[in-house]
Design an enzyme around this catalytic site. Structure first.
Site, PDB file in Angstrom:
ATOM      1  N   CYS A   1      13.205  -1.509   2.276  1.00 22.58           N
ATOM      2  CA  CYS A   1      12.049  -2.019   2.822  1.00 22.58           C
ATOM      3  C   CYS A   1      11.978  -3.482   2.940  1.00 22.58           C
ATOM      4  CB  CYS A   1      10.919  -1.325   2.247  1.00 22.58           C
ATOM      5  SG  CYS A   1       9.173  -1.670   3.075  1.00 22.58           S
TER       6      CYS A   1
ATOM      7  N   PRO B   1      13.231   7.861   7.085  1.00 21.24           N
ATOM      8  CA  PRO B   1      11.705   8.072   6.764  1.00 21.24           C
ATOM      9  C   PRO B   1      11.044   6.702   7.476  1.00 21.24           C
ATOM     10  CG  PRO B   1      12.910   7.180   4.773  1.00 21.24           C
ATOM     11  CD  PRO B   1      13.862   7.574   5.691  1.00 21.24           C
ATOM     12  N   MET B   2       9.816   6.958   8.427  1.00 27.71           N
ATOM     13  CA  MET B   2       9.139   5.544   9.001  1.00 27.71           C
ATOM     14  C   MET B   2       7.676   5.873   8.515  1.00 27.71           C
ATOM     15  SD  MET B   2      11.276   5.447  12.470  1.00 27.71           S
ATOM     16  CE  MET B   2      11.352   7.186  12.689  1.00 27.71           C
ATOM     17  N   ALA B   3       7.272   4.871   8.031  1.00 30.20           N
ATOM     18  CA  ALA B   3       5.619   4.967   7.544  1.00 30.20           C
ATOM     19  C   ALA B   3       4.693   5.414   8.820  1.00 30.20           C
ATOM     20  CB  ALA B   3       5.382   3.701   7.052  1.00 30.20           C
TER      21      ALA B   3
ATOM     22  N   LYS C   1      19.087   4.175  -0.323  1.00 30.35           N
ATOM     23  CA  LYS C   1      19.354   3.543   1.157  1.00 30.35           C
ATOM     24  C   LYS C   1      18.920   2.026   0.844  1.00 30.35           C
ATOM     25  CE  LYS C   1      17.564   3.364   5.722  1.00 30.35           C
ATOM     26  NZ  LYS C   1      16.755   3.666   6.459  1.00 30.35           N
TER      27      LYS C   1
ATOM     28  N   ARG D   1      14.064   4.209  14.538  1.00 33.77           N
ATOM     29  CA  ARG D   1      13.359   3.691  15.732  1.00 33.77           C
ATOM     30  C   ARG D   1      13.703   4.322  17.126  1.00 33.77           C
ATOM     31  NH1 ARG D   1      13.842  -2.177  16.074  1.00 33.77           N
ATOM     32  NH2 ARG D   1      15.647  -1.594  15.361  1.00 33.77           N
TER      33      ARG D   1
ATOM     34  N   GLY E   1      20.984   1.726  12.068  1.00 33.59           N
ATOM     35  CA  GLY E   1      20.629   0.356  12.764  1.00 33.59           C
ATOM     36  C   GLY E   1      21.129   0.423  14.151  1.00 33.59           C
ATOM     37  N   ASP E   2      20.236   0.225  15.085  1.00 37.11           N
ATOM     38  CA  ASP E   2      20.571   0.276  16.769  1.00 37.11           C
ATOM     39  C   ASP E   2      21.213   1.764  17.091  1.00 37.11           C
ATOM     40  OD1 ASP E   2      19.377  -2.319  16.412  1.00 37.11           O
ATOM     41  OD2 ASP E   2      21.227  -3.398  16.756  1.00 37.11           O
TER      42      ASP E   2
END
Length: 379
Positions: free
Chosen positions: A113, A28-30, A153, A240, A216-217
């Site tokens: 977060c 989930p990304m804001a 998470k 991302r 992550g990455d």
């Protein structure tokens, strides 16, 4: 682009009753993972696609903006939602509402977060430091969820001096979580530097009865396979890496199945994905809000493509569909996908001190509920 065709001999990832194949979860990304972006990603490959972070209190109080964010597509299965909260009672009540009204099929919880407005109230990545409070939240939420899987998470810790991930993993496992995910950075790192995948390995060794997912990455299919093979994790969480690149999920699906990766898209094909993104956003939010929301995606879609400064400015200020179509018509549709567009994207930020409530680090066994979180869903 690296050719990735390794097949992993691991059993399929199961989260509660759901088989997740390939073992890939969209983080989930804001402001990003609304119903439109999730549908776009899902059109490229299977997995679980989690909606933007929802605040437990906003669910309990039926906040209209939050209820709109909890929209799922007709074909979304499982419908996956991430909840944020600091109070066991509020979290459990929100879970009861979501499950009782059939609003989601999977509930994730956010203890990762690193944003100051969240950690200063004891939420997000700050909360697992309070082991008893963390245990209370997971226990009560998992119980309220019943047959609906409740997952957790978290990050490695607050900073290098306050690592919480092994305790958090063991507690979540003991208190009824269906799976855990680790973003292999501390809150102090935010999104900077490198994720420490050795921490995912350590968590996998500590948590033995439920799936452990790594985050992550992961910016390419090769990264995902490497994470699974190096850490032994049961699945990967992609954040991302898919910004401006929803077709990454198609590449991940091929890689995990041992098939050659699809050919990367030309600029013309990328512009068609962008146009589809616009259509899906318009269905959800109407044209004005949708096109305004789409602006932030432009730099990600066109990363390292030969798009001139003037055209980039136009895309970054686009306000209507005819204008978008006009700009797309001016692109070089035959331009190949840039060799260097696979790397990190999205916010990096810089490391810094984590903002915490006064005296937060004094006693990890203090189970007092911190100041009530605000109503702001989405991160």
């Amino acid at each position: 682009m690296e050719d990735v065709t390794a097949t992993l001999s691991k059993p399929a990832l199961k989260i509660g009753p759901y088989e997740v194949d390939p073992p890939v979860v969209l983080a989930p990304m804001a402001g990003i993972t609304n119903v439109a972006f999730r549908q776009l990603c899902a059109e490229y490959g299977a997995g679980i696609y989690v909606c933007e972070m929802i605040t437990a209190r906003a669910v309990v109080e039926r906040h209209p903006g939050t209820m709109h964010m909890m929209t799922f597509g007709a074909h979304e299965k499982p419908r996956s939602m991430q909840l944020y909260g600091v109070d066991p009672k509020t979290m459990a009540e929100a879970v009861r509402i979501i499950v009782g009204e059939g609003l989601a099929d999977h509930i994730d919880s956010n203890f990762g977060c690193p944003v100051a407005k969240v950690t200063r109230k004891g939420g997000g990545a700050a909360l697992p430091f309070k082991r008893k409070l963390f245990a209370d939240i997971v226990r009560e939420s998992a119980a309220a969820a019943g047959d609906v899987p409740f997952t957790v998470k978290f990050r490695v810790g607050i900073d290098d001096d306050h690592l919480t991930y092994l305790d958090a993993g063991r507690i979540a496992e003991a208190e009824g979580a269906a799976a855990v995910s680790l973003h292999a950075r501390t809150a102090a790192q935010r999104y900077s530097g490198q994720a420490d995948w050795t921490k995912i390995t350590a968590l996998k060794e500590a948590v033995t009865t439920i799936p452990v997912l790594g985050n992550g990455d992961i910016f390419s299919a090769a990264d995902a396979l490497r994470m699974v093979s190096e850490t032994g994790c049961d699945g990967v969480v992609v954040g991302r890496g898919c910004l401006g690149r929803p077709w990454l999920f198609g590449e991940l699906e091929a890689a995990f199945a041992g098939r050659p990766l699809p050919t990367p898209p030309t600029l013309g094909e990328v512009s068609r994905v962008l146009r589809r993104h616009a259509e899906l956003l318009i269905q959800h939010d109407g044209e004005t809000k949708a096109l305004r929301d789409l602006r932030k995606h432009m730099a990600w879609y066109f990363m390292n493509f030969p798009v001139g400064a003037e055209l980039r400015r136009g895309f970054a200020m686009v306000s209507g569909l005819p204008e978008l179509d006009d700009l797309i018509g001016k692109l070089d549709h035959d331009a190949p996908f840039p060799a260097n567009a696979d790397g990190p994207r999205g916010r990096q930020g810089s490391p810094g001190k984590v903002t915490l409530p006064h005296g937060w680090l004094n006693d990890p066994d203090d189970d007092c509920v911190p100041e009530t979180e605000d109503m702001h869903s989405g991160g």
